[in-house]
Design an enzyme around this catalytic site. Structure first.
Site, PDB file in Angstrom:
ATOM      1  N   GLY A  15      -8.937  12.289  -8.984  1.00 37.78           N
ATOM      2  CA  GLY A  15      -7.898  12.070  -8.178  1.00 37.78           C
ATOM      3  C   GLY A  15      -6.819  11.197  -9.137  1.00 37.78           C
ATOM      4  N   LYS A  45       3.350   1.427  -4.151  1.00 39.79           N
ATOM      5  CA  LYS A  45       2.439   0.266  -5.115  1.00 39.79           C
ATOM      6  C   LYS A  45       3.482   0.665  -6.439  1.00 39.79           C
ATOM      7  CE  LYS A  45      -1.700   0.513  -2.924  1.00 39.79           C
ATOM      8  NZ  LYS A  45      -3.317   0.415  -3.633  1.00 39.79           N
ATOM      9  N   THR A  58       0.618  -0.878  -0.103  1.00 37.01           N
ATOM     10  CA  THR A  58      -0.029  -0.098  -0.062  1.00 37.01           C
ATOM     11  C   THR A  58       1.330   1.104   0.245  1.00 37.01           C
ATOM     12  OG1 THR A  58      -2.519   0.845   0.991  1.00 37.01           O
ATOM     13  CG2 THR A  58      -0.297   0.098   2.318  1.00 37.01           C
ATOM     14  N   GLY A  60      -3.796   9.820  -8.273  1.00 41.31           N
ATOM     15  CA  GLY A  60      -3.065   9.037  -7.938  1.00 41.31           C
ATOM     16  C   GLY A  60      -2.581   7.236  -8.052  1.00 41.31           C
ATOM     17  N   GLY A  61      -1.898   6.438  -7.625  1.00 38.77           N
ATOM     18  CA  GLY A  61      -2.184   5.228  -7.716  1.00 38.77           C
ATOM     19  C   GLY A  61      -3.122   4.336  -7.996  1.00 38.77           C
ATOM     20  N   ALA A  62      -4.530   4.949  -6.757  1.00 42.74           N
ATOM     21  CA  ALA A  62      -5.499   4.498  -6.502  1.00 42.74           C
ATOM     22  C   ALA A  62      -6.550   4.819  -8.393  1.00 42.74           C
ATOM     23  CB  ALA A  62      -6.285   4.389  -5.342  1.00 42.74           C
ATOM     24  N   GLY A  82     -17.066   3.017   0.397  1.00 38.17           N
ATOM     25  CA  GLY A  82     -15.687   2.448  -0.085  1.00 38.17           C
ATOM     26  C   GLY A  82     -14.898   1.173   0.526  1.00 38.17           C
ATOM     27  N   TYR A 126     -13.549   4.638   3.619  1.00 34.79           N
ATOM     28  CA  TYR A 126     -14.720   3.866   3.740  1.00 34.79           C
ATOM     29  C   TYR A 126     -14.359   4.208   5.191  1.00 34.79           C
ATOM     30  CZ  TYR A 126     -10.169   0.663   4.832  1.00 34.79           C
ATOM     31  OH  TYR A 126      -9.081   0.317   5.076  1.00 34.79           O
ATOM     32  N   ASP A 175      -6.709  -4.057  -7.011  1.00 34.56           N
ATOM     33  CA  ASP A 175      -7.519  -2.793  -7.110  1.00 34.56           C
ATOM     34  C   ASP A 175      -8.558  -2.715  -8.423  1.00 34.56           C
ATOM     35  OD1 ASP A 175      -6.215  -1.606  -4.311  1.00 34.56           O
ATOM     36  OD2 ASP A 175      -4.480  -1.074  -5.541  1.00 34.56           O
TER      37      ASP A 175
HETATM   38  P1  ATR Z   1      -3.571   7.127  -3.240  1.00 37.15           P
HETATM   39  O1  ATR Z   1      -2.531   5.595  -4.038  1.00 37.15           O
HETATM   40  O2  ATR Z   1      -4.113   6.618  -2.334  1.00 37.15           O
HETATM   41  O3  ATR Z   1      -4.457   7.513  -5.399  1.00 37.15           O
HETATM   42  P2  ATR Z   1      -2.047   9.089  -3.693  1.00 37.15           P
HETATM   43  O4  ATR Z   1      -1.258   8.813  -5.373  1.00 37.15           O
HETATM   44  O5  ATR Z   1      -1.235   9.443  -2.753  1.00 37.15           O
HETATM   45  O6  ATR Z   1      -2.638   8.466  -3.061  1.00 37.15           O
HETATM   46  O7  ATR Z   1      -2.967  10.246  -4.508  1.00 37.15           O
HETATM   47  C1  ATR Z   1      -3.564  11.173  -4.040  1.00 37.15           C
HETATM   48  C2  ATR Z   1      -4.566  11.912  -4.306  1.00 37.15           C
HETATM   49  O8  ATR Z   1      -5.488  12.789  -3.723  1.00 37.15           O
HETATM   50  C3  ATR Z   1      -3.603  12.574  -5.845  1.00 37.15           C
HETATM   51  O9  ATR Z   1      -4.989  12.963  -7.043  1.00 37.15           O
HETATM   52  C4  ATR Z   1      -3.798  13.902  -4.519  1.00 37.15           C
HETATM   53  O10 ATR Z   1      -3.866  15.002  -6.073  1.00 37.15           O
HETATM   54  P3  ATR Z   1      -2.340  15.887  -6.322  1.00 37.15           P
HETATM   55  O11 ATR Z   1      -2.196  15.038  -7.274  1.00 37.15           O
HETATM   56  O12 ATR Z   1      -2.870  17.590  -6.613  1.00 37.15           O
HETATM   57  O13 ATR Z   1      -1.548  16.014  -5.164  1.00 37.15           O
HETATM   58  C5  ATR Z   1      -5.054  14.434  -4.416  1.00 37.15           C
HETATM   59  N1  ATR Z   1      -4.926  14.965  -2.978  1.00 37.15           N
HETATM   60  C6  ATR Z   1      -4.839  14.727  -1.685  1.00 37.15           C
HETATM   61  N2  ATR Z   1      -5.452  15.494  -0.662  1.00 37.15           N
HETATM   62  C7  ATR Z   1      -6.354  16.423  -1.828  1.00 37.15           C
HETATM   63  C8  ATR Z   1      -6.223  18.245  -1.603  1.00 37.15           C
HETATM   64  N3  ATR Z   1      -6.693  17.773   0.448  1.00 37.15           N
HETATM   65  N4  ATR Z   1      -7.542  18.201  -2.431  1.00 37.15           N
HETATM   66  C9  ATR Z   1      -7.714  17.338  -3.345  1.00 37.15           C
HETATM   67  N5  ATR Z   1      -7.254  16.871  -3.377  1.00 37.15           N
HETATM   68  C10 ATR Z   1      -6.766  15.977  -3.079  1.00 37.15           C
END
Ligand code: ATR
Length: 273
Positions: free
Chosen positions: A124, A65, A61, A126-128, A238, A217, A101
């Site tokens: 978003g 990832k 996690t 990110g990884g998920a 979630g 979740y 995932d």
């Molecule tokens: P995961 O693997 O769970 O997807 P991650 O790779 O850290 O975690 O991705 C986090 C996501 O949440 C990103 O899309 C991030 O946006 P940024 O690319 O702009 O950083 C988003 N995120 C985290 N905090 C946020 C906030 N306060 N407002 C809006 N988006 C947020």
């Protein structure tokens, strides 16, 4: 005893051990498998790979990832396609990276609505988001929008999806408003703690014909899901994706069907306890 672990940082609040050990017991495998959590800091990932050689498998996690890929001997087609790994198992002594995932999320969506020919928005990048976007792209989706605070990251992901799949994917900055059949939040907005009262989409923009899923979740009913419920949307919490990704991983390690209902109950009990 075959050891399984979930490795990440932070890991203290992970519900994977409670969920997986409940399943292991229900399957009558408690004398064969045990599932633990292990804090692995970014710089300790190579050391963890050595540790992994002596155990049965792992879930991976945040924040490993993507970084973990380079240490593995093989990748499944899902992990290769998505470019991230959340499950590691062994095959003939080799470490194989897999991803459950995306499939876990898609199965949760399919329980409530159809994906084919729909327009979906993933919040978003990110990884998920990556896992869900790539997997949804395989289900003949009509249009996919990746919406992210940092729009450059959304553009990169959407470019990759357009290159690797036949999906029409566009990027957008976080705008509080979206027109889509399916909306999936993958950001931490709404998560227990200082972001609990936040939501990526304004309540007034939610329409009854939308299906809204949050992969957060804890709490089970995020502000987004509460607003969506009040607006008459179909909602997906979630825990669905969390249980499905865990069940698919457990099935890889044990070659047996995992008891999803028991897993969901174990998670719900922990969340309510
Ligand atoms: P995961 O693997 O769970 O997807 P991650 O790779 O850290 O975690 O991705 C986090 C996501 O949440 C990103 O899309 C991030 O946006 P940024 O690319 O702009 O950083 C988003 N995120 C985290 N905090 C946020 C906030 N306060 N407002 C809006 N988006 C947020």
């Amino acid at each position: 005893m075959k050891e399984l672990v979930v490795a990440g940082d932070p890991i203290e609040h992970s519900l994977s051990p409670v969920m997986q050990n409940a399943a292991i017991e229900e399957m009558g495998l408690e004398n064969e498998f045990v599932y633990k959590k292990k804090q692995v800091k970014k710089e300790d990932l190579p050391k963890f790979i050595d540790y992994l050689k002596n155990i049965e498998g792992a879930n991976i996690t945040i924040p490993h990832k993507v970084q973990v890929l380079r240490y593995l001997d093989e990748l499944t087609k899902e992990a290769e396609f998505i470019g991230a790994v959340n499950t590691i198992y062994k095959k003939d002594g080799n470490l194989v990276g897999h991803n459950t995932d995306g499939q876990g999320a898609v199965e949760a969506v399919l329980e409530k609505t159809t994906i084919e020919s729909s327009k979906a928005c993933i919040i978003g990048a990110g990884g998920a988001a990556r896992a869900i976007a790539f997997t949804m792209a395989l289900y003949n989706i009509k249009e996919l929008i990746i919406m992210n605070r940092t729009v450059g990251k959304a553009q990169e992901l959407s470019k990759e999806i357009n290159q690797k799949t036949s999906t029409n994917c566009t990027a957008s900055p976080l705008s509080k408003n979206v027109n889509a059949d399916i909306i999936i939040n993958t950001t931490s907005l709404g998560m227990k703690g200082d972001k609990q009262n936040q939501t990526p989409i304004e309540a007034k923009n939610l329409q009854p014909d939308m299906t809204v899923m949050d992969i957060v979740y804890n709490p089970l009913e995020t502000k987004l899901l509460k607003d969506a419920k009040e607006a008459g949307c179909t909602i997906i919490d979630g825990v669905g994706m969390f249980v499905n990704q865990g069940a698919l991983a457990l099935e890889k390690w044990t070659n047996k069907k995992a008891p999803r209902k028991i897993m969901r109950n174990a998670v719900m009990k922990s969340l309510n306890g």
